[in-house]
Design an enzyme around this catalytic site. Structure first.
Site, PDB file in Angstrom:
ATOM      1  N   ASP A 170       0.756  -1.251   0.000  1.00 63.76           N
ATOM      2  CA  ASP A 170       0.000   0.000   0.000  1.00 63.76           C
ATOM      3  C   ASP A 170       0.791   1.308   0.000  1.00 63.76           C
ATOM      4  OD1 ASP A 170      -1.951  -1.890   0.270  1.00 63.76           O
ATOM      5  OD2 ASP A 170      -2.806  -1.093   2.122  1.00 63.76           O
ATOM      6  N   GLU A 402       0.886  -8.642  11.940  1.00 68.21           N
ATOM      7  CA  GLU A 402       0.693  -8.329  10.518  1.00 68.21           C
ATOM      8  C   GLU A 402       2.044  -8.114   9.806  1.00 68.21           C
ATOM      9  OE1 GLU A 402      -1.603  -4.761  10.041  1.00 68.21           O
ATOM     10  OE2 GLU A 402      -1.834  -4.995   7.867  1.00 68.21           O
TER      11      GLU A 402
HETATM   12  C1  DGY Z   1      -5.855  -0.785   4.445  1.00 71.52           C
HETATM   13  O1  DGY Z   1      -6.922  -0.384   4.901  1.00 71.52           O
HETATM   14  O2  DGY Z   1      -4.760  -0.326   4.760  1.00 71.52           O
HETATM   15  C2  DGY Z   1      -5.881  -1.914   3.496  1.00 71.52           C
HETATM   16  O3  DGY Z   1      -4.677  -2.558   3.415  1.00 71.52           O
HETATM   17  C3  DGY Z   1      -6.330  -1.488   2.139  1.00 71.52           C
HETATM   18  O4  DGY Z   1      -6.380  -2.643   1.364  1.00 71.52           O
END
Ligand code: DGY
Length: 436
Positions: A170, A402
């Site tokens: 991201d 995560e």
């Molecule tokens: C987030 O909300 O950061 C998710 O990874 C988007 O996919």
């Protein structure tokens, strides 16, 4: 010790599995179904509960649109604990979207082809898994057809992503220069992620302005692919995304051959495959860096940074033996020092590296799983074993978070992982790596 971790991993997966037949990535932060998460999660379930693995895949595939598109998030429930949610994304703007499943209008890496093949390899009852695959494989094929017909405007065999959330990585520093080409408004919105997770581990508000702005542009055109290709300020050919597609092409070919018939589809897949791999090596391989890189299709220029995505083509059999040797050398030189766990998500020698911030540096178990399998395929057993050992050591030390700090010095007494806890794919891919 390992036995306790196995039990814990299964408990996490079972705990995140929802009544409606899908898994959340983790509680709090991510309350819906995410596309590439679901694929990795199904691989984990396949090791001890094939019914759940099938359900996970089935539910995601049910959300497919009329044009073959499969969304990145499926909003199965209503909640205001996540932003931006269904009312922001408004998938119904697209004429072929799926009425029954409100979703985003963007996608995520195409992991479903190789997920189906993995489920088959893992499953004890081959006939049962194969009958599930027979019922569903055409949906994945249609999804690939969507990519090659709608997301490859120059007919190169490489598909584009139009949003950083489509990459899965991201807030990678890869996108920083693209943000400089944009000047989005400052939106008024309430972040929800930073109520669940320390803001120092998440993207900034200004980054979110860019993320939202790209969606607004897509929405103005009802998520029309041709308009997005023409107008989106973000349009990138991503080596990770395309590697997942190429690996999944390969799996679809193998599975169709197992099922028999479908010669036309196999022929088409082979055609895509041949072209994709050729262009991938011509366009995304940077011999000087000794790495695969991203290409900015909007601004027509290569993005010359090394990230864990740079090595993911190993998983899809894309590099020649010589290229493989070069990129693995780059990985070990930049990412593989004795004081570091493999594999940081971004070049630790770059000034853009941030060891705590999401995709700007931390280790992610799904990328480690991809690299582990790719390294083994190319015969780099020792380095593969290190990626696996590093992954297990991190998970043993801090638990199924995560993402994780790559610097060994950070793992002192009481150290934690980053982002969400009890994270599904960390648990799922741990189970798969142990069994592999
Ligand atoms: C987030 O909300 O950061 C998710 O990874 C988007 O996919």
């Amino acid at each position: 010790m390992e036995k306790d971790l196995i039990t814990e991993a299964k408990n996490i997966l079972d705990g995140n599995f929802q009544e409606k037949g899908y898994s959340i990535p983790c509680k709090g932060l991510y309350p819906f179904q995410w596309k590439w998460d679901s694929g990795f999660i199904a691989i984990g379930f396949a090791h001890y509960d094939m019914e759940k693995a099938k359900k996970e895949m089935q539910t995601l595939l049910n959300s497919q649109w009329g044009n073959g598109f499969i969304p990145h998030i499926v909003f199965h429930v209503e909640t205001d604990s996540y932003f931006p949610g269904r009312d922001f994304h408004l998938s119904k703007l697209h004429p072929e979207s799926n009425d029954a499943y409100p979703s985003t209008g963007m996608t995520q890496p195409p992991v479903l082809g190789f997920t189906l093949e993995k489920m088959y390899e893992i499953g004890a009852d081959k006939a049962d898994v194969l009958s599930f695959i027979k019922e569903n494989i055409d949906k994945v094929y249609d999804n690939h057809n969507y990519f090659y017909t709608k997301r490859d405007p120059q007919n190169e065999g490489l598909v584009y992503i139009y949003h950083n959330w489509e990459s899965g990585t991201d807030n990678s520093p890869i996108w920083d220069d693209i943000w400089l080409t944009m000047n989005p408004p400052e939106y008024t919105f309430e972040r929800r992620d930073t109520t669940h997770v320390d803001a120092s581990q998440r993207p900034s508000n200004r980054e979110y302005d860019h993320y939202l702005h790209i969606i607004e542009i897509a929405k103005e055109h009802n998520y029309d692919d041709a308009k997005i290709a023409e107008l989106s300020p973000f349009l990138v050919q991503d080596p990770l995304f395309n590697s997942m597609l190429i690996k999944s092409n390969d799996s679809l070919i193998n599975l169709y051959q197992l099922i028999g018939g479908n010669e036309d589809k196999v022929a088409q897949l082979k055609k895509w495959q041949e072209k994709s791999i050729r262009t991938f090596n011509e366009k995304l391989y940077d011999a000087e860096l000794g790495a695969y890189i991203h290409y900015d299709l909007r601004n027509e220029k290569p993005i010359r940074f090394v990230s864990s995505s740079s090595f993911s083509p190993l998983f899809a059999g894309i590099p020649s033996k010589e290229q493989a040797a070069k990129i693995i050398n780059t990985m070990m030189t930049k990412f593989g020092g004795g004081d570091m766990y493999l594999c940081a998500s971004f070049d630790p020698t770059s000034e853009r590296f941030n060891p705590k911030k999401y995709w700007r540096g931390p280790v992610w178990i799904n990328l480690n799983w991809i690299l582990y399998n790719g390294l083994k395929d190319y015969g780099y057993d020792e380095i593969a074993a290190r990626v696996k050992a590093d992954s297990i050591e991190i998970l043993t030390k801090v638990g199924f978070y995560e993402y994780f700090d790559a610097r060994k010095s950070e793992y002192t007494e009481g150290a934690k992982g980053y982002g969400g806890g009890n994270f599904s794919w960390s648990a799922a891919l741990f189970l798969d790596m142990l069994n592999n």
